[in-house]
Design a protein around this motif. Structure first.
Motif: not given
Length: 149
Positions: A84-100
């Motif tokens: 989000l633009a006002n929270k520059k440093m840290a992502p508010v959501w992250e996903e690194s692998k799909g189960k499928d």
């Protein structure tokens, strides 16, 4: 609610000029429109591609829910993050692998305080994999808190 999906959305999407690669439209399997994707073979490991959704006219001091479909298909395809633009440093959501290779739903609550959120950025980070893709579709913004599943 505001439909920001790519086939018929009314939203203002921008490619980031300072990243390593662009997101590109990809046809849906069923043929009804398209989604935005980054194929696994684009760029080098850890390269980033950012797609920014510009938000205008969000009322201060109110809540919104950003709902989107996403897919991480392929071995070691990389990471998908949302900022989000006002929270520059840290992502508010992250996903690194799909189960499928299935599409899943992501939800992010956006609280408009004194500082309003002016944009949402979808960032794809390239992994080690050579096949698959990271995809985003059906981006919708609704007012109020995110619904429970």
């Amino acid at each position: 609610s505001v439909d920001c999906s790519f086939s018929r959305g009314v939203c203002d999407w921008k490619q980031d000029a300072d990243d390593d690669f662009d997101w590109n439209p990809a046809d849906r399997d069923r043929g009804d429109g398209y989604y935005m994707a980054v194929p696994a073979f684009v760029g080098q490991k850890n390269d980033l591609g950012r797609l920014k959704l510009l938000l205008t006219d969000l009322k201060p001091k109110s809540s919104y829910c950003l709902i989107f479909s996403y897919r991480l298909a392929g071995e070691k395809v990389g990471k998908l993050r949302v900022f989000l633009a006002n929270k520059k440093m840290a992502p508010v959501w992250e996903e690194s692998k799909g189960k499928d290779e299935k599409w899943r739903t992501g939800k992010i609550e956006i609280f408009q305080g004194a500082e309003t959120t002016s944009s949402v950025t979808f960032e794809s980070e390239r992994g080690k994999g050579k096949t698959g893709e990271i995809g985003v579709d059906n981006v919708t913004l609704i007012s109020g808190l995110c619904p429970e599943d």
